[in-house]
Design a protein around this motif. Structure first.
Motif, PDB file in Angstrom:
ATOM      1  N   PHE A  50      48.727  69.038  60.287  1.00  0.00           N
ATOM      2  CA  PHE A  50      47.755  69.829  59.654  1.00  0.00           C
ATOM      3  C   PHE A  50      46.449  68.884  59.534  1.00  0.00           C
ATOM      4  N   ARG A  51      45.246  69.265  59.910  1.00  0.00           N
ATOM      5  CA  ARG A  51      43.911  68.608  59.716  1.00  0.00           C
ATOM      6  C   ARG A  51      42.999  69.519  59.337  1.00  0.00           C
ATOM      7  N   ARG A  52      41.970  69.186  58.256  1.00  0.00           N
ATOM      8  CA  ARG A  52      41.026  69.967  57.896  1.00  0.00           C
ATOM      9  C   ARG A  52      39.776  69.339  58.705  1.00  0.00           C
ATOM     10  N   CYS A  53      38.887  70.208  59.409  1.00  0.00           N
ATOM     11  CA  CYS A  53      37.946  69.876  60.203  1.00  0.00           C
ATOM     12  C   CYS A  53      36.772  69.486  59.301  1.00  0.00           C
ATOM     13  N   LEU A  54      36.221  68.257  59.505  1.00  0.00           N
ATOM     14  CA  LEU A  54      35.165  67.688  58.885  1.00  0.00           C
ATOM     15  C   LEU A  54      33.655  68.393  59.058  1.00  0.00           C
ATOM     16  N   ASP A  55      33.468  69.093  60.102  1.00  0.00           N
ATOM     17  CA  ASP A  55      32.649  69.783  60.286  1.00  0.00           C
ATOM     18  C   ASP A  55      32.355  71.159  59.768  1.00  0.00           C
ATOM     19  N   CYS A  56      33.215  72.113  60.402  1.00  0.00           N
ATOM     20  CA  CYS A  56      33.438  73.527  59.843  1.00  0.00           C
ATOM     21  C   CYS A  56      34.285  73.788  58.522  1.00  0.00           C
ATOM     22  N   GLN A  57      35.114  72.658  58.232  1.00  0.00           N
ATOM     23  CA  GLN A  57      36.027  72.648  56.898  1.00  0.00           C
ATOM     24  C   GLN A  57      37.244  73.817  57.233  1.00  0.00           C
ATOM     25  N   GLU A  58      37.530  74.134  58.467  1.00  0.00           N
ATOM     26  CA  GLU A  58      38.589  74.960  58.584  1.00  0.00           C
ATOM     27  C   GLU A  58      39.780  74.178  58.692  1.00  0.00           C
ATOM     28  N   HIS A  59      41.244  74.731  58.380  1.00  0.00           N
ATOM     29  CA  HIS A  59      42.459  74.225  58.558  1.00  0.00           C
ATOM     30  C   HIS A  59      42.949  74.308  60.014  1.00  0.00           C
ATOM     31  N   ASN A  60      43.075  73.465  60.365  1.00  0.00           N
ATOM     32  CA  ASN A  60      43.879  73.323  61.985  1.00  0.00           C
ATOM     33  C   ASN A  60      45.334  73.086  61.931  1.00  0.00           C
ATOM     34  N   ILE A  61      46.076  73.609  62.736  1.00  0.00           N
ATOM     35  CA  ILE A  61      47.578  73.163  63.434  1.00  0.00           C
ATOM     36  C   ILE A  61      47.132  72.388  64.462  1.00  0.00           C
ATOM     37  N   VAL A  62      47.495  71.048  64.519  1.00  0.00           N
ATOM     38  CA  VAL A  62      47.491  70.369  65.495  1.00  0.00           C
ATOM     39  C   VAL A  62      48.497  70.405  66.782  1.00  0.00           C
ATOM     40  N   ARG A  63      48.253  70.747  67.830  1.00  0.00           N
ATOM     41  CA  ARG A  63      49.295  70.934  68.757  1.00  0.00           C
ATOM     42  C   ARG A  63      49.315  69.857  70.007  1.00  0.00           C
ATOM     43  N   GLU A  64      50.473  69.448  70.516  1.00  0.00           N
ATOM     44  CA  GLU A  64      50.447  68.520  71.400  1.00  0.00           C
ATOM     45  C   GLU A  64      49.441  67.293  71.374  1.00  0.00           C
ATOM     46  N   ASP A  65      49.290  66.928  70.253  1.00  0.00           N
ATOM     47  CA  ASP A  65      48.256  65.790  69.761  1.00  0.00           C
ATOM     48  C   ASP A  65      47.053  66.006  70.303  1.00  0.00           C
ATOM     49  N   PHE A  67      43.772  66.666  68.926  1.00  0.00           N
ATOM     50  CA  PHE A  67      42.988  66.502  67.556  1.00  0.00           C
ATOM     51  C   PHE A  67      41.743  67.076  67.742  1.00  0.00           C
ATOM     52  N   VAL A  68      41.596  68.137  68.063  1.00  0.00           N
ATOM     53  CA  VAL A  68      40.220  69.078  68.223  1.00  0.00           C
ATOM     54  C   VAL A  68      40.201  70.270  67.720  1.00  0.00           C
ATOM     55  N   CYS A  69      39.279  70.576  66.871  1.00  0.00           N
ATOM     56  CA  CYS A  69      39.280  71.802  66.046  1.00  0.00           C
ATOM     57  C   CYS A  69      39.190  72.982  66.975  1.00  0.00           C
ATOM     58  N   VAL A  70      40.043  74.055  66.590  1.00  0.00           N
ATOM     59  CA  VAL A  70      39.988  75.367  67.424  1.00  0.00           C
ATOM     60  C   VAL A  70      39.102  76.160  67.080  1.00  0.00           C
ATOM     61  N   ALA A  79      44.131  60.870  60.387  1.00  0.00           N
ATOM     62  CA  ALA A  79      45.121  61.047  59.141  1.00  0.00           C
ATOM     63  C   ALA A  79      45.040  62.386  58.632  1.00  0.00           C
ATOM     64  N   TRP A  80      45.993  62.651  57.648  1.00  0.00           N
ATOM     65  CA  TRP A  80      46.028  63.985  57.025  1.00  0.00           C
ATOM     66  C   TRP A  80      44.877  63.970  55.967  1.00  0.00           C
ATOM     67  N   ASN A  81      44.185  65.345  55.910  1.00  0.00           N
ATOM     68  CA  ASN A  81      43.163  65.201  55.098  1.00  0.00           C
ATOM     69  C   ASN A  81      42.840  66.598  54.562  1.00  0.00           C
ATOM     70  N   VAL A  82      44.008  67.360  54.355  1.00  0.00           N
ATOM     71  CA  VAL A  82      43.869  68.701  53.973  1.00  0.00           C
ATOM     72  C   VAL A  82      43.515  68.869  52.470  1.00  0.00           C
ATOM     73  N   ASP A  83      43.672  68.008  51.539  1.00  0.00           N
ATOM     74  CA  ASP A  83      43.483  67.789  50.276  1.00  0.00           C
ATOM     75  C   ASP A  83      42.088  67.895  50.177  1.00  0.00           C
ATOM     76  N   LEU A  84      41.325  69.015  49.609  1.00  0.00           N
ATOM     77  CA  LEU A  84      40.031  69.128  49.437  1.00  0.00           C
ATOM     78  C   LEU A  84      39.423  67.894  48.406  1.00  0.00           C
ATOM     79  N   THR A  85      40.163  67.398  47.669  1.00  0.00           N
ATOM     80  CA  THR A  85      39.859  66.416  46.796  1.00  0.00           C
ATOM     81  C   THR A  85      39.516  65.005  47.411  1.00  0.00           C
TER      82      THR A  85
END
Length: 86
Positions: A50-65, A67-70, A79-85
């Motif tokens: 899982f990763r949170r997009c730094l631009d649009c703040q949406e949560h993403n599931i990364v598939r096949e390495d 690392f681009v926001c869908v 690095a994992w960054n889903v924790d909003l704090t």
């Protein structure tokens, strides 16, 4: 699942809705299963990245390495960054 005369854990995933735990959370899962004496796999049988997009703040599931926001096409952090704090 049931094996002989006891219960065991045959599959474990970190897939969730909302929390989106990192794959590094396996140690806590293993510790909890060991505490109740359930036989378990040696790691997640299905890991979800899982990763949170730094631009649009949406949560993403990364598939096949990939690392681009869908949602917006921005690069996602390594690095994992889903924790909003964070």
């Amino acid at each position: 699942m049931r094996e002989a005369d006891r219960w065991i854990v045959s599959e474990v995933s970190n897939q969730s809705t909302g929390y989106c735990p990192d794959v590094t959370s396996w140690a806590e899962v293993a510790r909890a299963l060991d505490a109740v004496e359930l036989r378990r796999p040696s790691g997640f049988t299905h890991e979800v990245v899982f990763r949170r997009c730094l631009d649009c703040q949406e949560h993403n599931i990364v598939r096949e390495d990939d690392f681009v926001c869908v949602f917006c096409g921005s690069d996602l952090p390594a690095a994992w960054n889903v924790d909003l704090t964070a």
